[in-house]
Design a protein around this motif. Structure first.
Motif, PDB file in Angstrom:
ATOM      1  N   ALA A  39       0.919  -1.072  -0.113  1.00 34.88           N
ATOM      2  CA  ALA A  39       0.135   0.116  -0.087  1.00 34.88           C
ATOM      3  C   ALA A  39       0.783   1.158  -0.293  1.00 34.88           C
ATOM      4  N   LEU A  40       2.000   1.278   0.844  1.00 36.69           N
ATOM      5  CA  LEU A  40       2.885   2.463   0.870  1.00 36.69           C
ATOM      6  C   LEU A  40       3.653   2.597  -0.608  1.00 36.69           C
ATOM      7  N   SER A  41       3.968   1.439  -0.999  1.00 33.82           N
ATOM      8  CA  SER A  41       4.500   1.672  -2.245  1.00 33.82           C
ATOM      9  C   SER A  41       3.633   1.973  -3.471  1.00 33.82           C
ATOM     10  N   LEU A  42       2.421   1.687  -3.754  1.00 33.16           N
ATOM     11  CA  LEU A  42       1.599   2.141  -4.458  1.00 33.16           C
ATOM     12  C   LEU A  42       1.099   3.726  -4.111  1.00 33.16           C
ATOM     13  N   LYS A  43       1.071   4.042  -2.871  1.00 38.61           N
ATOM     14  CA  LYS A  43       0.869   5.664  -2.693  1.00 38.61           C
ATOM     15  C   LYS A  43       1.665   6.237  -3.171  1.00 38.61           C
ATOM     16  N   SER A  44       3.242   5.960  -2.906  1.00 42.02           N
ATOM     17  CA  SER A  44       4.283   6.722  -3.536  1.00 42.02           C
ATOM     18  C   SER A  44       4.114   6.932  -4.902  1.00 42.02           C
ATOM     19  N   ILE A  45       3.563   6.054  -5.879  1.00 38.47           N
ATOM     20  CA  ILE A  45       3.304   6.509  -6.957  1.00 38.47           C
ATOM     21  C   ILE A  45       2.122   7.431  -7.130  1.00 38.47           C
ATOM     22  N   LEU A  46       1.304   7.341  -6.491  1.00 36.87           N
ATOM     23  CA  LEU A  46      -0.096   7.855  -6.630  1.00 36.87           C
ATOM     24  C   LEU A  46      -0.088   9.449  -6.461  1.00 36.87           C
ATOM     25  N   GLU A  47       0.965   9.761  -5.225  1.00 39.70           N
ATOM     26  CA  GLU A  47       0.970  11.009  -4.888  1.00 39.70           C
ATOM     27  C   GLU A  47       1.651  11.987  -5.421  1.00 39.70           C
ATOM     28  N   ASN A  48       2.445  11.752  -6.407  1.00 40.14           N
ATOM     29  CA  ASN A  48       3.184  12.755  -7.106  1.00 40.14           C
ATOM     30  C   ASN A  48       2.606  13.017  -8.507  1.00 40.14           C
ATOM     31  N   GLN A  49       1.504  13.535  -8.637  1.00 42.27           N
ATOM     32  CA  GLN A  49       0.791  13.725 -10.112  1.00 42.27           C
ATOM     33  C   GLN A  49       1.248  12.537 -10.963  1.00 42.27           C
ATOM     34  N   PRO A  50       0.617  11.526 -10.749  1.00 41.42           N
ATOM     35  CA  PRO A  50       0.952  10.321 -11.703  1.00 41.42           C
ATOM     36  C   PRO A  50       0.496  10.476 -13.167  1.00 41.42           C
ATOM     37  N   SER A  51       0.989   9.873 -13.883  1.00 42.09           N
ATOM     38  CA  SER A  51       0.577   9.928 -15.326  1.00 42.09           C
ATOM     39  C   SER A  51      -0.238   8.777 -15.519  1.00 42.09           C
ATOM     40  N   SER A  52      -0.908   8.634 -16.776  1.00 39.81           N
ATOM     41  CA  SER A  52      -1.895   7.403 -17.195  1.00 39.81           C
ATOM     42  C   SER A  52      -1.056   6.274 -16.932  1.00 39.81           C
ATOM     43  N   ALA A  53       0.260   6.204 -17.471  1.00 42.58           N
ATOM     44  CA  ALA A  53       1.083   5.176 -17.306  1.00 42.58           C
ATOM     45  C   ALA A  53       1.417   4.464 -15.946  1.00 42.58           C
ATOM     46  N   ASP A  54       1.384   5.474 -15.049  1.00 39.77           N
ATOM     47  CA  ASP A  54       1.824   5.283 -13.590  1.00 39.77           C
ATOM     48  C   ASP A  54       0.375   4.699 -13.033  1.00 39.77           C
ATOM     49  N   LEU A  55      -0.467   5.067 -13.441  1.00 39.53           N
ATOM     50  CA  LEU A  55      -2.102   4.635 -12.888  1.00 39.53           C
ATOM     51  C   LEU A  55      -2.158   3.124 -13.376  1.00 39.53           C
ATOM     52  N   ASN A  56      -1.963   3.100 -14.612  1.00 43.06           N
ATOM     53  CA  ASN A  56      -2.065   1.756 -15.169  1.00 43.06           C
ATOM     54  C   ASN A  56      -0.944   0.880 -14.456  1.00 43.06           C
TER      55      ASN A  56
END
Length: 292
Positions: A39-56
């Protein structure tokens, strides 16, 4: 799911991730809730203006982690390998610091939207050790390692296939930076496109072929020396060998170009082909099939 303010679910990281990714599957939500590091690793991706590729990547990483895959969040690689090839992949990564980045950084090109997933495959022909396919919708390059033949293949050649397949995927994503790519593109085609559109000759590198051979050979040698030192020393000290054993690693790299029917291999002189094939035929029977 839990949106009752009495429980204050919004303060939990797993809830924030599930909410951001619009996850409604109860199994995935419970998996998030019980895996704090995920959960923490996923949050680190999502909290910094994720691109569509990051969300995918975040969505697929969650699903694949639930299905048993390992996730390398630093390099954004989903590892779904199993069995022998999974053990060798782990050994390859451990043989050099930042192994994947140390390999692909040798090849110039801009950052791409594509991330990597590597899997064991049982749907490939018996004469192919590895290949890539493309999931454009999820910005994912899928690296396939042929499980049907790894059991009878030397460890060193499976390591070579893993290294080669990452290079193939990386060259491919540097060509198709922000546009859809063919779902199946052979290495021969990718190599030629990259050579024509991106590669530039430098004082250190006179050709893409020399760069490829050098990078792959050095990576295989490092892997062999660091993870299988006894076998490495035995091969390097073979008495009365008609070949220089240190050139084995170049021969292994050249075999991948031959397997892909590359023009650079076909254009070698018969003397050069005989040399590389001779090295392979002489030393391959000495290579272990078993991981240590």
């Amino acid at each position: 799911f839990c949106d009752d303010p009495i429980h204050e679910c919004k303060k939990y990281v797993w809830w924030q991730v599930a909410d951001y990714l619009s996850i409604t599957d109860s199994n995935l939500i419970h998996h998030l809730e019980s895996n704090d590091d995920l959960a923490l690793s996923l949050k680190s991706i999502l909290e910094n203006q994720p691109s569509s590729a990051d969300l995918n990547f975040a969505k697929i990483a969650l699903i694949e982690h639930y299905n048993g895959s390992e996730i390398n969040f630093k390099d954004k690689i989903i590892n779904g390998l199993t069995g022998k090839e999974a053990m060798i992949y782990d050994q390859v990564l451990a043989s050099r610091e930042d192994f994947i980045q140390s390999i692909i950084s040798e090849f110039e090109g801009d950052k791409s939207r594509f991330n990597f997933q590597i899997i064991s495959s049982t749907s490939m022909s018996s004469n192919t050790l590895g290949r890539i396919t493309v999931d454009n919708a999820n910005s994912l390059l899928i690296l396939h390692v042929n499980k049907n033949i790894t059991s009878n293949s030397p460890v060193l050649l499976i390591a070579r296939t893993i290294i080669h397949t990452f290079i193939h995927a990386d060259l491919h994503r540097k060509i198709y930076i922000d546009k859809n790519s063919p779902e199946n593109e052979e290495f021969n085609t990718t190599f030629n496109k990259y050579n024509n559109d991106i590669f530039s000759i430098t004082s250190q590198q006179s050709s893409l072929t020399n760069l490829y051979i050098g990078v792959v050979a050095e990576a295989i040698k490092d892997f062999h020396k660091n993870r299988y030192p006894v076998e490495f020393d035995q091969i390097q000290s073979v008495d009365n060998s008609p070949y220089d054993p240190i050139e084995l690693y170049q021969a292994i790299a050249w075999e991948e170009l031959e397997n892909n029917n590359m023009l650079v291999w076909n254009n070698l002189s018969e003397t050069e082909k005989k040399k590389w094939k001779g090295l392979q035929n002489y030393f391959y029977p000495m290579l272990t099939l078993e991981t240590n």
